[in-house]
Structure formats: C-alpha cells, structure tokens
Write an enzyme that holds these catalytic residues in place. Structure first.
Site, PDB file in Angstrom:
ATOM      1  N   HIS A   1       0.827  -1.212   0.000  1.00  0.00           N
ATOM      2  CA  HIS A   1       0.000   0.000   0.000  1.00  0.00           C
ATOM      3  C   HIS A   1       0.863   1.265   0.000  1.00  0.00           C
ATOM      4  O   HIS A   1       0.463   2.296   0.527  1.00  0.00           O
ATOM      5  CB  HIS A   1      -1.011  -0.024   1.157  1.00  0.00           C
TER       6      HIS A   1
ATOM      7  N   HIS B   1      -2.243   5.685   8.741  1.00  0.00           N
ATOM      8  CA  HIS B   1      -0.891   6.187   9.018  1.00  0.00           C
ATOM      9  C   HIS B   1      -0.950   7.499   9.794  1.00  0.00           C
ATOM     10  O   HIS B   1      -0.384   8.507   9.361  1.00  0.00           O
ATOM     11  CB  HIS B   1      -0.139   6.379   7.708  1.00  0.00           C
TER      12      HIS B   1
ATOM     13  N   HIS C   1      10.619  -3.350   3.891  1.00  0.00           N
ATOM     14  CA  HIS C   1      11.063  -1.956   3.834  1.00  0.00           C
ATOM     15  C   HIS C   1      11.303  -1.420   5.225  1.00  0.00           C
ATOM     16  O   HIS C   1      10.714  -1.892   6.192  1.00  0.00           O
ATOM     17  CB  HIS C   1      10.056  -1.061   3.098  1.00  0.00           C
TER      18      HIS C   1
ATOM     19  N   GLU D   1       4.330  -4.659   9.109  1.00  0.00           N
ATOM     20  CA  GLU D   1       2.902  -4.517   8.776  1.00  0.00           C
ATOM     21  C   GLU D   1       2.360  -5.698   7.973  1.00  0.00           C
ATOM     22  O   GLU D   1       1.136  -5.821   7.821  1.00  0.00           O
ATOM     23  CB  GLU D   1       2.667  -3.207   8.012  1.00  0.00           C
TER      24      GLU D   1
END
Lengths: 141, 296
Positions: B12, B59, B193, B240
């Site tokens: 995402h 976020h 990441h 995540e």
C-alpha cells in the site's frame, strides 16, 4: 535513565536505546537491530504534543500558518525548546530518536516540499544522489 | 448467505497512488507495477465481488495517537479520501456497506474480538493506494468496501497470531450474513522496507519470497514469529505484513494462487498476490495456471 556518559557512548556506537524491550516480549531481540527505533507507548506519551504538531499538517490552514511563521506556530503549539529546535533544524533522525512517528514526519516533509526519498537520505546521513545510487530503479519516485 | 470468493495481498505504498494519479502506466520505471495489477483487476471485473473487506492501517491520518485502536471496523455508507499533507487524491469517495459492516461488528464482538467501530473518518493511502489499481472508479466504484483498521504503528501491536485469528473470525462473520454477497478479502502492507532510522532503505528479497511462500502454504509458521523477528527479516515498517495474516486467516486451505507480482524499484518491495477459493471457481474458470512475474 543511564548516566550521560553511557548514553553518549551508545550514541557514538549508533546503538539505539530500545526502551520498548523493557516490557514487550514481542520486541525481545530488537536491540540487536541497529538504526531502528520502535515507536511504542513510551515514545507516544513522551512526544504526544510534538507528534500532534506534525499530524496537524493534514490541515491546509495549519500548513499555511507554518509556512508564514513557523516560530509562532512552535510557540502556539507549546513545543519545548528541544522540540522546536529539532523541527527548526529539520533534524529528521533526531526527531525519530526523540519519539516522533515517521508517518507524521512525512506530512511535515510534504509541507517542506521534500520527497520521502530525500528524507530517507538525510536519515542515512547520505547525499540524495548517494542514496539513489543504492536503489534498483532510482527513477521510480 | 455471504461467501468469500478470494483474497488479495497487496502493498500500500503511497507512491502507487501517486503513480496512478499521474498516469505513469507507460513510464518504464512504473510499468512493471501497473502490469502486475492488471490480472487482479481483470479477475475482479470478472468475478464482480459485492464487497471488499480491506485490512489496512491508518498512518496517523484519520486516527491520531489520542485514540489509536488496535482493531477498528468502518461502518459508514461512504468514506472520503483524506488530505495527507499534499491535498486529496482525485478519486470518488469510497462506498461502504453499513448493514454488512454492522453485522460483522456484532459477529466479531460476540466472537470475543472486541474491536472498535468508526464512522466519518477518511481512508488514507493504507487503503486507497492499492484500491485505485484494483477497481475502476469513474464515475463510481463498482462495489462496496468494509475497512478493518489494524494498529501496526504504535507498539504494542497485535501479535501475528492474533491477526490470523481475526481473519478466522471475519470468515465466520461473513458466512453468517444471510444475504447473498460475494466477498473478497484484501490484506495490505509490505513487503520488506524500513523508512526510519539509520537502517532506512533496508530490503530483503529472500525473506519476501519466503513470506510469499509461507502465507500460501504454511501461515501457521508466520503466526509463530514475533514482531522483532519480522523487523529483523523485513525491516521496521515491514512488520505490517501481519495484516496479510488477517487476510489469510479468512481464507480456506483450498485456495489457489492465480497471480503474483514483485517489484522493488526504490525503497519498498511492492507486490500483489491473488488467491481464489475453489467454490468461486465453480462458476467459471479464470487463470487455469499460476502466472508469476518477479522482478527486483
């Protein structure tokens, strides 16, 4: 809180202080991962007001006021001297270490018209060009 | 009765949405990403699910740390797109499904998943960046979306196992809904990441491939990993991917992987994977063989 000397030694070794491991078994062993600062409830409580300052950058009016007079906004938001200094200097790594969550920092970057990759380079302590050279497809941004 | 016809795992990354909005499908730096989503969009266009149940994380946009729920389900008839600092994305507001979402909340809470509910909050890039790749949306979206927000920002996060169990409870919730709805479960995030600290820029393609294999064949193995292990293997923000376990928990063990794409151009390994339930395939046969494209 360890004595100042111990803390500065740790910083010079670039070993982060992992407060999060104290109570959370899911984070056991994360102290072995250098250059990583888990955003936990301790950071969240410590930096609540500072995080909110950046979070509010999703409001156009807040952004405009920052651009017009950032010092006035630091005062109005009640940032501490240390917090205002970190923001003023655009000290990205310092803000992360202090307890700012990256996802409000990226909202700050938008206001400063900086891209995320430019912020990444700063946190790595590299020039933007040096960071891009480490990527597979530097044009994908 | 409502039923689950498939599952999608997808990154995402906000730049997916930016690339979409700027029309970069033919840009050589972005074409491998766009090409990777086409088979999934085609499958959705053919299967025509009524609802996407979307496991995503906010976020610190629609939610802030004054109240940051571990799990929260969105009930609104419509969800707007937020301004995340650079203006609102030019997409129509996303249609919700209050009746189905309320049933899900009632089922989940009675099933001992005491999740929060939300209304009137926008869905940020955690949801909207892959969505625009998956569904056409002019003049409007072809179906409804039920968002389930998961805290992957502020430790303590729910454990990987808890996310998997949430998915299992979501399957029970879907299957106890009396109306005939076809539902696709979407898990978002990842893959490897890290975007904070000196370790920013960390990736691990070997781990990403192992994760993609395990999520299909042995999700239980992934539920035994701690957050620290996810961080070591996949980078701090790569943790995540526990949201994929919620998606996987809602699927059966008879799924087939129809498509997988992997592209790591800059900082985040971007992927999309499509699983289909055998019952869904009963009505037509799409993608008779697995097509895997991997680029790094």
């Amino acid at each position: 809180m360890p004595p100042v000397a111990a803390r500065s030694v740790r910083r010079s070794l670039r070993i982060p202080v992992h407060r999060a491991t104290v109570a959370n078994p899911q984070l056991r062993g994360i102290e072995d991962v250098d250059g990583t600062y888990p955003f936990d409830l301790r950071a969240s409580v410590k930096a609540f007001n500072f995080n909110r300052f950046f979070w509010r950058m999703i409001e156009p009016a807040w952004r405009e006021r920052f651009v017009r007079d950032e010092e006035a906004l630091y005062r109005e938001a009640g940032l501490s001297a240390e917090e205002a200094d970190l923001a003023r200097r655009r000290n990205w790594l310092g803000m992360v270490r202090y307890g700012v969550n990256f996802f409000v920092l990226e909202k700050f970057a938008r206001v400063l018209r900086m891209s995320n990759p430019e912020v990444y380079a700063k946190m790595r302590g590299e020039s933007f060009e040096a960071f891009l050279a480490t990527r597979n497809v530097p044009g994908a941004r | 009765m409502a039923r689950i016809i498939g599952g999608i795992g997808t990154s995402h990354v906000p730049t997916i949405g930016v690339a979409y909005d700027k029309g970069k499908a033919d840009d050589p730096a972005w074409a491998p990403l766009f090409d990777g989503y086409r088979p999934v969009a085609k499958w959705l266009a053919e299967r025509k699910p009524d609802v996407l149940v979307f496991f995503y994380n906010d976020h610190a946009t629609g939610f802030f740390f004054d109240v940051y729920p571990t799990f929260a389900i969105g009930l609104s008839p419509s969800f707007d797109l937020p301004d995340e600092g650079a203006g609102r994305r030019p997409l129509p507001a996303i249609r919700g499904h209050p009746e189905f979402a309320i049933h899900m909340a009632e089922s989940l809470v009675n099933d001992e998943f005491d999740l929060a509910t939300f209304q009137g909050r926008p869905l940020d890039h955690g949801c909207n960046s892959p969505l625009s790749m998956l569904w056409p949306h002019q003049p409007d979206w072809p179906g409804a979306l039920v968002p389930i927000e998961i805290n992957v920002l502020q430790y303590p996060l729910p454990t990987a196992r808890r996310c998997y169990k949430l998915g299992q409870a979501v399957r029970r919730a879907v299957e106890s809904y009396p109306e005939d709805l076809d539902v696709v479960i979407v898990g978002t995030g990842g893959l490897s990441h890290q975007i904070h600290g000196e370790r920013t820029g960390f990736n691990n393609t070997e781990w990403d491939m192992r994760f993609l294999d395990l999520i299909e064949r042995d999700p239980e193995a992934l539920t035994r990993m701690t957050h620290a292990e996810y961080v070591k293997q996949g980078g701090a923000e790569g943790v995540e991917v526990i949201m994929w376990l919620a998606m996987r928990g809602a699927l059966s063990n008879r799924i087939r992987k129809l498509h997988q794409n992997y592209y790591l151009p800059m900082t985040t390994a971007m992927t999309v994977v499509l699983f289909e339930e055998p019952d869904a395939a009963g009505r037509s046969a799409v993608g008779s063989e697995v097509v895997t494209h991997s680029r790094s």
